[in-house]
Motif scaffolding. Sequence first.
Motif, PDB file in Angstrom:
ATOM      1  N   VAL A   1      65.264  33.860  48.189  1.00  9.58           N
ATOM      2  CA  VAL A   1      64.081  34.716  48.174  1.00  9.58           C
ATOM      3  C   VAL A   1      62.909  33.865  47.711  1.00  9.58           C
ATOM      4  CG1 VAL A   1      62.994  36.755  47.158  1.00  9.58           C
ATOM      5  CG2 VAL A   1      65.443  36.772  47.646  1.00  9.58           C
TER       6      VAL A   1
ATOM      7  N   THR B   1      70.046  33.283  45.408  1.00 12.04           N
ATOM      8  CA  THR B   1      70.782  34.498  45.100  1.00 12.04           C
ATOM      9  C   THR B   1      72.216  34.435  45.623  1.00 12.04           C
ATOM     10  OG1 THR B   1      70.077  35.575  47.154  1.00 12.04           O
ATOM     11  CG2 THR B   1      68.639  35.817  45.228  1.00 12.04           C
TER      12      THR B   1
ATOM     13  N   ARG C   1      58.599  33.835  47.053  1.00 10.20           N
ATOM     14  CA  ARG C   1      57.305  34.518  46.980  1.00 10.20           C
ATOM     15  C   ARG C   1      56.334  33.608  46.247  1.00 10.20           C
ATOM     16  NH1 ARG C   1      56.166  40.887  45.658  1.00 10.20           N
ATOM     17  NH2 ARG C   1      53.887  40.797  45.665  1.00 10.20           N
TER      18      ARG C   1
ATOM     19  N   ARG D   1      60.736  40.880  45.858  1.00  7.45           N
ATOM     20  CA  ARG D   1      60.850  41.652  47.094  1.00  7.45           C
ATOM     21  C   ARG D   1      59.986  42.912  47.080  1.00  7.45           C
ATOM     22  NH1 ARG D   1      66.583  40.449  46.288  1.00  7.45           N
ATOM     23  NH2 ARG D   1      67.356  39.067  47.926  1.00  7.45           N
ATOM     24  N   GLY D   2      59.505  43.321  45.916  1.00  7.30           N
ATOM     25  CA  GLY D   2      58.801  44.591  45.796  1.00  7.30           C
ATOM     26  C   GLY D   2      57.354  44.456  45.375  1.00  7.30           C
TER      27      GLY D   2
ATOM     28  N   SER E   1      64.357  38.216  41.533  1.00  7.57           N
ATOM     29  CA  SER E   1      64.473  38.330  42.987  1.00  7.57           C
ATOM     30  C   SER E   1      64.110  39.731  43.448  1.00  7.57           C
ATOM     31  CB  SER E   1      65.883  37.955  43.446  1.00  7.57           C
ATOM     32  OG  SER E   1      66.833  38.901  43.002  1.00  7.57           O
ATOM     33  N   ALA E   2      64.488  40.749  42.666  1.00  9.79           N
ATOM     34  CA  ALA E   2      64.123  42.125  43.008  1.00  9.79           C
ATOM     35  C   ALA E   2      62.615  42.325  42.900  1.00  9.79           C
ATOM     36  CB  ALA E   2      64.855  43.104  42.089  1.00  9.79           C
TER      37      ALA E   2
END
Length: 291
Positions: free
Chosen positions: A100, A109, A102, A164-165, A160-161
């Motif tokens: 992931v 992961t 960003r 993604r958000g 990582s969560a």
Amino acid sequence: MVKMDQFLRPGVASVALLGLVACGGDKPADTAQVPVAEDSLECVTLPEGMYAFENGKFTATVLPQQQAQAGEQVTRASNGWVGDIENAFTGAGYTWMGFVARENIGVVTGVAPDADTKRRALEAATTAIMADPTGGTEISLIVDGISIAEAERGPGESLSALARGGISQDACQQALNQTMEGQKIQFPTNRGDISPVSMGLLDAVAGISMLCDDFTVEVGSHTDSRGSDEYNLVLSQKRADAVKQYLEEKGVATDQLTAVGYGEGMPLDTADNAEAWGRNSRTEFKISRRP
């Protein structure tokens, strides 16, 4: 949307409704003949493909070769260089490992079967990321988000969560809380330097802080009750400063961080035993809005 190789099949009521008539003559297998203005009854040959009929005209949307190209472009756009890196993971035999990215942060992961496999996989992942033309240029912080089956979770799991958000004050604080849940920044007894075993955990904290750069992060260090109040204040400040410095070295902006040593003044457990000492000696991270 109309597919021209099917449009002139018998029984299509829309043909009559549109005032169209069939053209005579043979047509190649890969083309469709469609009449233009009814008064001229002139036929034109159109390649097979997808067309829209609007305001009395057919407009090509996607022809077969364009469809294929568009599909390839969508695949490349959705996967991009991150997909290339994940393909490299698969090629190295780590089919369970993902990536992931960003901004300038990358999180490796997945769930490894054991600690040794995780170590080797993380080394291979770092090599693949740094060797990638984009990853090697854009990613400045690689965080371990690999969990071990039926054992410890990866320190970068919550990062990582978050990556993604959406980024908000609540999301950032939650990510920090989840990262630190059941975890501690380790220091040698009576010392302020960070133990190497905690650096992966602090890398995750650094990644969260960098994604949450619209907010400030307070590094709060607490000690247990052993030793004098004055000694514990000094020790906790040294530890807070050490964590702040580590985060800065990883890329967190200096003006985003504050370091506060609270000493023994804010215990979680007031008992005088080893369990209480372990709970009270801790590092906490608090997200706040910038002034």
